[in-house]
Design a protein around this motif. Structure first.
Motif, mmCIF file in Angstrom:
data_model
loop_
_atom_site.group_PDB
_atom_site.id
_atom_site.type_symbol
_atom_site.label_atom_id
_atom_site.label_comp_id
_atom_site.label_asym_id
_atom_site.label_seq_id
_atom_site.Cartn_x
_atom_site.Cartn_y
_atom_site.Cartn_z
ATOM 1 N N LYS A 186 -66.216 -11.315 67.889
ATOM 2 C CA LYS A 186 -65.842 -10.773 69.000
ATOM 3 C C LYS A 186 -66.610 -9.615 69.201
ATOM 4 O O LYS A 186 -67.217 -9.649 70.363
ATOM 5 N N ASN A 187 -67.659 -9.540 68.444
ATOM 6 C CA ASN A 187 -68.759 -8.709 68.716
ATOM 7 C C ASN A 187 -69.855 -9.147 68.294
ATOM 8 O O ASN A 187 -71.014 -8.764 67.784
ATOM 9 N N GLY A 188 -70.025 -10.824 68.042
ATOM 10 C CA GLY A 188 -71.303 -11.152 67.494
ATOM 11 C C GLY A 188 -71.656 -11.343 65.831
ATOM 12 O O GLY A 188 -72.767 -12.153 66.240
ATOM 13 N N LEU A 189 -70.928 -11.253 65.478
ATOM 14 C CA LEU A 189 -70.992 -11.073 63.579
ATOM 15 C C LEU A 189 -70.296 -12.304 63.979
ATOM 16 O O LEU A 189 -69.004 -12.152 63.014
ATOM 17 N N GLN A 190 -70.625 -13.359 63.662
ATOM 18 C CA GLN A 190 -70.087 -14.921 62.825
ATOM 19 C C GLN A 190 -69.846 -14.982 61.471
ATOM 20 O O GLN A 190 -71.044 -14.699 60.805
ATOM 21 N N VAL A 191 -68.605 -14.396 61.094
ATOM 22 C CA VAL A 191 -68.268 -14.173 59.677
ATOM 23 C C VAL A 191 -67.849 -15.529 59.249
ATOM 24 O O VAL A 191 -67.270 -16.690 59.697
ATOM 25 N N ASP A 192 -67.944 -15.646 58.327
ATOM 26 C CA ASP A 192 -68.252 -17.152 57.302
ATOM 27 C C ASP A 192 -66.758 -17.261 56.753
ATOM 28 O O ASP A 192 -65.841 -16.168 55.909
ATOM 29 N N GLY A 193 -65.500 -17.626 57.094
ATOM 30 C CA GLY A 193 -64.439 -18.075 57.322
ATOM 31 C C GLY A 193 -64.092 -18.465 55.846
ATOM 32 O O GLY A 193 -62.844 -18.907 55.334
ATOM 33 N N GLN A 194 -65.032 -19.038 55.019
ATOM 34 C CA GLN A 194 -64.412 -19.042 53.450
ATOM 35 C C GLN A 194 -64.128 -18.072 52.743
ATOM 36 O O GLN A 194 -63.748 -18.655 51.185
ATOM 37 N N ASN A 195 -64.413 -17.330 52.815
ATOM 38 C CA ASN A 195 -64.686 -15.994 52.336
ATOM 39 C C ASN A 195 -62.992 -15.292 52.229
ATOM 40 O O ASN A 195 -63.203 -14.307 51.943
ATOM 41 N N LYS A 196 -62.235 -15.929 52.657
ATOM 42 C CA LYS A 196 -61.174 -14.589 52.908
ATOM 43 C C LYS A 196 -60.346 -14.500 51.568
ATOM 44 O O LYS A 196 -59.291 -13.500 51.708
ATOM 45 N N ASN A 197 -60.541 -15.616 51.140
ATOM 46 C CA ASN A 197 -59.362 -15.156 49.885
ATOM 47 C C ASN A 197 -60.129 -13.959 48.629
ATOM 48 O O ASN A 197 -60.825 -13.740 48.727
ATOM 49 N N PRO A 198 -59.130 -13.283 48.270
ATOM 50 C CA PRO A 198 -59.461 -11.883 47.940
ATOM 51 C C PRO A 198 -60.042 -11.830 46.494
ATOM 52 O O PRO A 198 -60.346 -10.829 46.182
ATOM 53 N N SER A 199 -59.275 -13.376 45.664
ATOM 54 C CA SER A 199 -60.411 -13.733 44.184
ATOM 55 C C SER A 199 -62.076 -13.865 44.574
ATOM 56 O O SER A 199 -62.509 -14.836 44.158
ATOM 57 N N ARG A 200 -62.274 -13.471 45.449
ATOM 58 C CA ARG A 200 -63.653 -14.329 46.248
ATOM 59 C C ARG A 200 -64.814 -14.158 45.361
ATOM 60 O O ARG A 200 -64.707 -12.257 45.547
ATOM 61 N N LEU A 201 -66.607 -14.180 45.516
ATOM 62 C CA LEU A 201 -67.153 -13.829 44.685
ATOM 63 C C LEU A 201 -68.145 -13.262 45.749
ATOM 64 O O LEU A 201 -67.958 -13.953 46.461
ATOM 65 N N SER A 202 -68.464 -12.099 45.337
ATOM 66 C CA SER A 202 -69.988 -11.494 46.137
ATOM 67 C C SER A 202 -71.219 -11.630 45.395
ATOM 68 O O SER A 202 -70.751 -12.203 44.261
ATOM 69 N N ARG A 203 -72.464 -11.157 45.664
ATOM 70 C CA ARG A 203 -73.640 -11.639 45.471
ATOM 71 C C ARG A 203 -73.824 -9.981 44.520
ATOM 72 O O ARG A 203 -73.263 -9.198 44.877
ATOM 73 N N MET A 204 -74.029 -10.132 43.181
ATOM 74 C CA MET A 204 -74.032 -9.068 42.169
ATOM 75 C C MET A 204 -75.638 -8.085 42.307
ATOM 76 O O MET A 204 -77.197 -8.645 42.566
ATOM 77 N N PRO A 205 -75.457 -6.471 42.722
ATOM 78 C CA PRO A 205 -76.608 -6.246 42.544
ATOM 79 C C PRO A 205 -77.362 -5.929 41.964
ATOM 80 O O PRO A 205 -76.759 -5.668 40.702
#
Length: 760
Positions: free
Chosen positions: A290-309
């Protein structure tokens, strides 16, 4: 399609980048089913980086439907609602806004308070070549995990046909945070993380799971604690993404640059289970979208991967931008969001209001209730509350007085929650007949028969508003409220939310809301009228007007008096109907005495007929009087001065006012007994004298009131027998009352008159 919901407006709430392939295709199928052209789907799809113009038309042509389960516009409506759309934001072809059938009042919120066009980007500073990869990952793990948490990560990847890289396999998920941290400390001076997590391709980077696992796998079922959710968006520049995430005060545990086009926010959701996790992620994504940050809906799963710093991806580094920013936790953030969207009015200057001089709402019931305000009628069982509400309905519809209060003519919606349809109709018909008025304005009364269909008030409110919008009702009467009650009536917070529904109905429809509630258990005579309603004190504070019915303790002598009067009237009616020529010969005083009217009946109809009437027809009349109950109506008003109590008889099916004033000295059932009231202050002589003086004053007032009522022809005198019949007391008692005051006198013939005052 002008009569349908405009689905193109709803597409504004559904960023294609937030959908997986199946949902994206379903949107196309829904548009095609509802008759929209290819261009609508094509234009909308262009917002996504996955858009391929060469394949769109062929894909559109291939979209088909199962005859049994077609994908309709309802799918688009559902997805739009998930991202914050509410049907109250939609206007129909007539320009009127409306609610959907299943909408709840609480759902009608905008949640938009950031305009991305006006947000200044916030710069991201990528680390120099002297950065410490080990320190990056160490800080990330210490921020998100406990020492005994199992952490999943992937460093292996493969290149797809489009040149992009994707994870290869499940990676590692058997090491604890403590084990990885120990290795990071051991190899803290290394230039990369190869010794700790393995080597990754420079072009691809590496990934890590942000929720702890059980050490047995990487599926959602292997997640042991639903702490975090991933917010990722690439529809804006990096600086704008960074700025909006901070403006939204998201409770971010770790903010990571992906090394590509997006920032990964690891947001604290702190859900107790999978269901709560799903609900909170939906809410989180809705606020972001709603506030302009269109989120990738494929990231909803709790076991999802994110980028490793701490690793390199192409020409950039994957690194920590910040940790623990925004609100401290989910609860604090959600409360803040809700407060920003409370739909409350702005502050107003009293000086401006003085200039405007806003007019008050029109009166609906004179001296009691205005249009658009709320009223509660409370009383115990058998008080005839429903009958009183139906009498009120008729009085407003016909524009006649109700219990002595003038009513403006208007339209009424009566919500019948208890009676079946035929019984409700019969009761209205019986009341009309008992009131003795012709039903001239039946079109002003609408009945919503809800027996067997009762639902909680928060669900009923939007349905009521939707159905009633075009009718312009002046009053909505809900009888009774226990059928639609939500929560415990003793819980103030729950009852405040419940009664807020009445505000919503009143505000949306511009109507008065009148509802019925019952007394609490036990004697009520010693309580204030506003404290008798069962449950929370909210019921005493919320309405603009409270009308309370309490039963009066009818004495045997008064009931005998009523039987005397009812019998006298019964005889008079028979004489008038059967011997109208005799009727004028009856003296006015005789109409108040059953014994005198019995004599007239015998003279007019003969002894045999009179005895038959007295022997066989008075039984039902006497029983009817025995069943009559007496009530006192008291009011607590916000908009008007307090009115004098109204005393009523309830003689099924009608309440009628005590015009003779015989009820005003009766005490409510459950009041303190007289012997206790007389024992105040230990029964000292001073108090006793005060009580005696008060009784004498009360007797004088009663005598004058009775004299004025009975002196129909204003001759200025009455026989004492008329007063005896009126009060149902002995002749000596009434004579003592007269002797103990100086306003009325009695002569030797038993004639009562006013004392003549001298001119001195």
């Amino acid at each position: 399609m002008t009569d349908k919901l405009n689905l193109t407006l709803l597409l504004e709430y559904i960023p294609p980048s937030s959908l997986d392939y199946l949902d994206w295709v379903s949107v196309g199928m829904a548009l095609k089913f509802e008759g929209y052209p290819f261009d609508v789907w094509d234009t909308w799809s262009q917002q996504d980086s996955r858009y391929n113009a060469r394949e769109m038309e062929a894909k559109w042509e291939s979209l088909g439907h199962s005859k049994d389960t077609p994908v309709t516009g309802a799918f688009i409506t559902m997805k739009a609602k998930e991202n914050g759309w509410t049907s109250s934001a939609y206007s129909g072809s007539d320009g009127n806004e409306f609610l959907a059938w299943d909408d709840e009042v609480s759902a009608a919120r905008d949640y938009k308070f950031i305009d991305k066009a006006w947000v200044e980007g916030q710069e991201i500073n990528e680390p120099t070549d002297n950065w410490s990869p080990a320190e990056q990952l160490k800080t990330y793990i210490q921020t998100l995990f406990k020492n005994d948490d199992y952490i999943g990560y992937v460093v292996e990847s493969w290149q797809k046909d489009d040149g992009k890289y994707s994870v290869s396999g499940s990676g590692n998920y058997t090491r604890t945070a403590e084990e990885i941290l120990n290795d990071l400390e051991r190899y803290k001076n290394e230039k990369d993380l190869g010794f700790v997590v393995g080597d990754s391709k420079k072009e691809a980077g590496a990934w890590i799971r942000f929720n702890p696992l059980d050490g047995k796998g990487v599926k959602n079922d292997n997640v042991t604690d639903f702490r975090y959710a991933l917010v990722e968006s690439d529809n804006l520049g990096l600086e704008k993404q960074n700025a909006i995430m901070r403006e939204l005060e998201l409770p971010i545990a770790a903010l990571v640059f992906s090394g590509g086009k997006s920032i990964h926010a690891i947001v604290k959701v702190e859900a107790k289970d999978k269901n709560e996790y799903r609900d909170r992620v939906e809410y989180l994504y809705k606020i972001c979208n709603k506030n302009g940050l269109q989120v990738d809906g494929q990231n909803k799963n709790p076991s999802r991967l994110s980028r490793m710093p701490g690793v390199v991806r192409g020409d950039h580094k994957q690194f920590l931008i910040d940790t623990n920013i925004g609100k401290a936790n989910w609860e604090e953030w959600q409360t803040w969001i809700e407060d920003l969207n409370d739909d409350l009015p702005e502050f107003e200057s009293l000086a401006e209001m003085f200039k405007e001089d806003p007019p008050l709402a029109p009166v609906l019931i004179d001296g009691v209730l205005r249009r658009g305000h709320k009223m509660l009628i409370a009383g115990p069982s058998k008080a005839g509350k429903s009958f009183a509400l139906m009498e009120m309905t008729i009085s407003i519809a016909e524009g006649i007085p109700w219990f002595g209060f003038n009513c403006e003519m208007g339209k009424v919606l009566y919500l019948n929650m208890e009676l079946d349809r035929p019984s409700a109709y019969k009761r209205f018909k019986d009341i009309y007949q008992a009131m003795g008025i012709p039903p001239k304005h039946l079109e002003n009364i609408s009945i919503w028969n809800m027996r067997g269909h009762s639902i909680p008030m928060d669900k009923l409110t939007p349905k009521l508003i939707r159905r009633a919008q075009k009718e312009k009702f002046d009053a909505v009467i809900i009888d009774p409220i226990y059928k639609v009650l939500t929560g415990s009536e003793n819980d103030a917070e729950q009852m405040a939310k419940f009664t807020n529904n009445f505000d919503k109905v009143a505000m949306e429809l511009g109507t008065s809301v009148i509802y019925c509630h019952h007394h609490s258990k036990g004697a009520q005579g010693g309580k204030s009228s506003m404290d008798r309603s069962s449950g929370s004190g909210v019921f005493a504070r919320d309405p603009d007007a409270i009308l309370d019915l309490i039963e009066l303790d009818v004495t045997k002598s008064l009931r005998d008096q009523q039987k005397n009067r009812a019998t006298a009237k019964f005889y008079a009616d028979i004489i008038r109907d059967e011997k109208p020529a005799y009727f004028p010969e009856i003296g006015q005083d005789d109409f108040l005495s059953a014994s005198e009217m019995r004599k007239h009946l015998t003279e007019a109809l003969g002894t045999e007929r009179a005895e038959r009437i007295a022997g066989f027809e008075l039984g039902p009349l006497s029983k009817r009087v025995d069943l009559m109950t007496a009530w006192r109506l008291e009011g607590t008003l916000r908009e008007f001065p307090k009115f004098d109590s109204v005393n009523l008889w309830f003689n099924y099916p009608l309440h009628y006012s005590d015009d003779a004033g015989v009820l005003k000295d009766l005490e409510p059932v459950g009041s303190e007994p007289a012997y206790k009231r007389g024992a105040t202050n230990g029964g000292n002589s001073k108090n006793s004298e005060e009580k005696k003086a008060e009784r004498a004053k009360k007797n004088t007032e009663n005598l004058i009131s009775a004299f004025t009522t009975l002196d129909i022809e204003s001759k200025g005198e009455l026989r004492i027998g008329e007063l005896v019949d009126y009060f149902g007391k002995s002749r000596n008692t009434v004579k003592n009352w007269i002797d103990n005051q100086d306003i009325l006198k009695i002569d030797s013939k038993g004639i009562v008159s006013f004392v003549e005052k001298s001119n001195e």
